[in-house]
Motif scaffolding. Structure first.
Motif, PDB file in Angstrom:
ATOM      1  N   VAL A 285     -40.221  37.672  31.071  1.00 20.30           N
ATOM      2  CA  VAL A 285     -39.699  36.818  31.704  1.00 20.30           C
ATOM      3  C   VAL A 285     -39.942  35.286  31.186  1.00 20.30           C
ATOM      4  O   VAL A 285     -39.063  34.736  30.511  1.00 20.30           O
ATOM      5  N   GLU A 286     -41.117  34.809  31.133  1.00 20.96           N
ATOM      6  CA  GLU A 286     -41.408  33.565  30.712  1.00 20.96           C
ATOM      7  C   GLU A 286     -41.451  33.510  29.141  1.00 20.96           C
ATOM      8  O   GLU A 286     -41.273  32.694  28.363  1.00 20.96           O
ATOM      9  N   ILE A 287     -42.059  34.693  28.624  1.00 22.92           N
ATOM     10  CA  ILE A 287     -42.383  35.016  27.194  1.00 22.92           C
ATOM     11  C   ILE A 287     -41.879  36.128  26.842  1.00 22.92           C
ATOM     12  O   ILE A 287     -42.551  37.133  27.683  1.00 22.92           O
ATOM     13  N   SER A 288     -41.694  36.507  25.586  1.00 26.08           N
ATOM     14  CA  SER A 288     -41.503  38.161  24.997  1.00 26.08           C
ATOM     15  C   SER A 288     -43.042  38.598  24.793  1.00 26.08           C
ATOM     16  O   SER A 288     -43.704  37.871  24.404  1.00 26.08           O
ATOM     17  N   SER A 289     -42.995  39.851  24.972  1.00 28.53           N
ATOM     18  CA  SER A 289     -44.335  40.684  24.864  1.00 28.53           C
ATOM     19  C   SER A 289     -45.077  40.470  23.459  1.00 28.53           C
ATOM     20  O   SER A 289     -45.929  40.162  23.399  1.00 28.53           O
ATOM     21  N   ASP A 290     -44.118  40.634  22.498  1.00 32.33           N
ATOM     22  CA  ASP A 290     -44.652  40.577  21.170  1.00 32.33           C
ATOM     23  C   ASP A 290     -44.999  39.166  20.781  1.00 32.33           C
ATOM     24  O   ASP A 290     -46.121  39.070  20.076  1.00 32.33           O
ATOM     25  N   LEU A 291     -44.598  38.175  21.333  1.00 35.25           N
ATOM     26  CA  LEU A 291     -44.956  36.812  21.080  1.00 35.25           C
ATOM     27  C   LEU A 291     -46.363  36.607  21.604  1.00 35.25           C
ATOM     28  O   LEU A 291     -47.194  36.073  21.051  1.00 35.25           O
ATOM     29  N   MET A 292     -46.695  36.942  22.908  1.00 37.68           N
ATOM     30  CA  MET A 292     -47.806  36.969  23.647  1.00 37.68           C
ATOM     31  C   MET A 292     -48.949  37.632  23.048  1.00 37.68           C
ATOM     32  O   MET A 292     -49.975  36.909  22.911  1.00 37.68           O
ATOM     33  N   ASP A 293     -48.429  38.536  22.210  1.00 34.09           N
ATOM     34  CA  ASP A 293     -49.915  39.479  21.709  1.00 34.09           C
ATOM     35  C   ASP A 293     -49.943  39.064  20.206  1.00 34.09           C
ATOM     36  O   ASP A 293     -50.701  39.514  19.549  1.00 34.09           O
ATOM     37  N   ASP A 294     -49.152  38.030  19.669  1.00 31.55           N
ATOM     38  CA  ASP A 294     -49.203  37.535  18.206  1.00 31.55           C
ATOM     39  C   ASP A 294     -50.148  36.821  18.108  1.00 31.55           C
ATOM     40  O   ASP A 294     -50.310  35.521  18.579  1.00 31.55           O
ATOM     41  N   GLU A 295     -51.387  37.010  17.386  1.00 29.75           N
ATOM     42  CA  GLU A 295     -52.696  36.130  17.544  1.00 29.75           C
ATOM     43  C   GLU A 295     -52.309  34.932  16.547  1.00 29.75           C
ATOM     44  O   GLU A 295     -53.032  33.672  16.675  1.00 29.75           O
ATOM     45  N   SER A 296     -51.245  35.003  15.749  1.00 22.09           N
ATOM     46  CA  SER A 296     -51.107  33.766  15.024  1.00 22.09           C
ATOM     47  C   SER A 296     -50.391  32.581  15.694  1.00 22.09           C
ATOM     48  O   SER A 296     -50.332  31.435  15.451  1.00 22.09           O
ATOM     49  N   LEU A 297     -49.773  33.065  16.734  1.00 28.23           N
ATOM     50  CA  LEU A 297     -48.819  32.357  17.543  1.00 28.23           C
ATOM     51  C   LEU A 297     -49.429  31.750  18.924  1.00 28.23           C
ATOM     52  O   LEU A 297     -49.275  30.594  19.384  1.00 28.23           O
ATOM     53  N   SER A 298     -50.097  32.762  19.564  1.00 27.52           N
ATOM     54  CA  SER A 298     -50.514  32.620  21.031  1.00 27.52           C
ATOM     55  C   SER A 298     -51.979  32.211  21.204  1.00 27.52           C
ATOM     56  O   SER A 298     -52.759  32.705  20.503  1.00 27.52           O
ATOM     57  N   LEU A 299     -52.223  31.092  22.106  1.00 24.03           N
ATOM     58  CA  LEU A 299     -53.177  30.654  22.493  1.00 24.03           C
ATOM     59  C   LEU A 299     -53.570  31.085  23.636  1.00 24.03           C
ATOM     60  O   LEU A 299     -54.737  30.779  24.082  1.00 24.03           O
ATOM     61  N   ILE A 300     -53.018  32.110  24.252  1.00 23.85           N
ATOM     62  CA  ILE A 300     -53.324  32.522  25.604  1.00 23.85           C
ATOM     63  C   ILE A 300     -54.834  33.079  25.681  1.00 23.85           C
ATOM     64  O   ILE A 300     -55.357  32.448  26.905  1.00 23.85           O
ATOM     65  N   PRO A 301     -55.151  33.891  24.807  1.00 25.33           N
ATOM     66  CA  PRO A 301     -56.765  34.269  25.074  1.00 25.33           C
ATOM     67  C   PRO A 301     -57.652  33.116  24.583  1.00 25.33           C
ATOM     68  O   PRO A 301     -58.577  33.028  25.618  1.00 25.33           O
ATOM     69  N   HIS A 302     -57.428  32.200  24.043  1.00 28.50           N
ATOM     70  CA  HIS A 302     -58.218  31.018  23.953  1.00 28.50           C
ATOM     71  C   HIS A 302     -58.343  30.169  25.187  1.00 28.50           C
ATOM     72  O   HIS A 302     -59.189  29.577  25.429  1.00 28.50           O
ATOM     73  N   GLN A 303     -57.201  30.182  25.864  1.00 24.97           N
ATOM     74  CA  GLN A 303     -57.096  29.392  27.294  1.00 24.97           C
ATOM     75  C   GLN A 303     -58.068  30.038  28.215  1.00 24.97           C
ATOM     76  O   GLN A 303     -58.780  29.104  28.865  1.00 24.97           O
ATOM     77  N   VAL A 304     -58.310  31.479  28.189  1.00 22.42           N
ATOM     78  CA  VAL A 304     -59.353  31.920  29.215  1.00 22.42           C
ATOM     79  C   VAL A 304     -60.679  31.445  28.694  1.00 22.42           C
ATOM     80  O   VAL A 304     -61.451  31.242  29.514  1.00 22.42           O
ATOM     81  N   THR A 305     -61.120  31.623  27.432  1.00 25.63           N
ATOM     82  CA  THR A 305     -62.388  31.320  26.892  1.00 25.63           C
ATOM     83  C   THR A 305     -62.606  29.715  27.192  1.00 25.63           C
ATOM     84  O   THR A 305     -63.772  29.540  27.726  1.00 25.63           O
ATOM     85  N   SER A 306     -61.741  28.973  26.695  1.00 24.26           N
ATOM     86  CA  SER A 306     -61.734  27.559  26.955  1.00 24.26           C
ATOM     87  C   SER A 306     -62.013  27.075  28.508  1.00 24.26           C
ATOM     88  O   SER A 306     -62.677  26.419  28.758  1.00 24.26           O
TER      89      SER A 306
END
Length: 323
Positions: A285-306
């Motif tokens: 919906v907001e973002i495609s799955s492949d983009l979300m799981d692409d570690e070279s592009l996605s900072l989403i996991p870092h947001q959780v640790t941050s």
């Protein structure tokens, strides 16, 4: 660098944060970040202090993050959730806060579906002359300061992992996409990013993005492409499904076609673009799955640790000022 001082007893909004204060949070979070990667993930900083999580509105992610941050600092934690509480028996919000005060709370982390509740509790504690620091963990459509700060920390550490600082974002183009109107995350991010000198572009359908947001110092777009053009970072926001029933968007599919972040669309951005999302994400919906799981592009996991490091920093800074 001149010694910066922290004078805040509460963290309720980022609207009046100075560049110095933002930098103190970044530096403090950076020093705590290392703790999270150690074998012993605890420091005795807040030993014997009591942090209470008053979550009148449920949020597993934010509450877990604050809880873990408090425990990493060796604080005691009490969690409150209204489903099982005496609020249903007619007890007021302030009664609840005072009950936890009587139990010896040193800090209160407050989340509420109505704007202004954390401010009200903070004011009540000050009026009572109590040394209790209040942290806003999200109130209504108003603000979500710890999310804004963790996003800031994520952005700055992605540019310089060793010395995150606000000036790294000066002149950077940051696009925030989605339901800006109902987003407390967007308001907190807007405040802090504009303070850092970033060039903030907002994109969303007119029903979810009123023109008035330009008053924050951002540029408002009702289509996605101009916001993405040469962007260094793209932050996409969660779309609540009830926006459909309120007829604010025609359909989820059409929303994704017009405002969904996909690999194809981010070709317009800078080549080293990074993507963020405060979570939880509606994949596709907001973002495609492949983009979300692409570690070279996605900072989403870092947001959780941050999030854990930044919330440790806030609890530490507030507790130091409280005593």
């Amino acid at each position: 660098m001149a010694e910066m001082t922290w004078n805040r007893h509460h963290v309720l909004s980022l609207a009046d944060f100075s560049v110095d204060e933002l930098n103190i949070v970044l530096q403090t979070a950076n020093s705590f970040k290392d703790v999270l990667y150690r074998k012993t993930k605890k420091v005795p900083t807040l030993q014997a202090r009591l942090v209470t999580n008053l979550f009148f509105e449920p949020s597993t992610r934010t509450r877990s993050s604050f809880e873990l941050a408090a425990k990493r600092l060796s604080a005691d934690v009490l969690n409150f959730s209204p489903g099982t509480s005496s609020l249903s028996k007619g007890e007021t919000i302030l009664d609840t806060a005072k009950t936890f005060l009587a139990m010896g709370a040193d800090m209160m982390v407050v989340r509420h579906q109505d704007s202004g509740v954390p401010q009200m509790i903070a004011q009540a504690m000050d009026d009572l002359g109590e040394n209790v620091g209040v942290l806003n963990a999200g109130d209504g459509f108003h603000e979500h300061p710890s999310q804004g700060l963790l996003d800031l920390f994520t952005l700055c550490t992605s540019i310089d992992p060793d010395q995150p600082a606000t000036q790294l974002l000066t002149g950077k183009k940051i696009a925030i996409v989605g339901d800006i109107l109902h987003s407390r995350v967007a308001r907190s991010n807007l405040s802090s990013l504009v303070t850092c000198g970033a060039e903030v572009h907002l994109a969303g359908p007119p029903t979810l993005l009123p023109k008035a947001f330009a008053d924050y110092g951002a540029q408002v777009h009702w289509s996605l492409d101009p916001a993405l053009e040469d962007a260094d970072f793209v932050m996409t926001l969660r779309l609540q499904h009830e926006r459909m029933s309120q007829h604010l968007i025609p359909s989820i599919r059409e929303y994704h076609q017009r405002f969904g972040i996909t690999r194809d669309r981010i070709q317009r951005c800078q080549p080293q673009v990074k993507v963020l999302h405060p979570g939880p994400v509606n994949r596709g919906v907001e973002i495609s799955s492949d983009l979300m799981d692409d570690e070279s592009l996605s900072l989403i996991p870092h947001q959780v640790t941050s999030g854990i490091a930044v919330r440790m920093a806030l609890l530490y800074l507030i507790s130091n000022h409280s005593h």
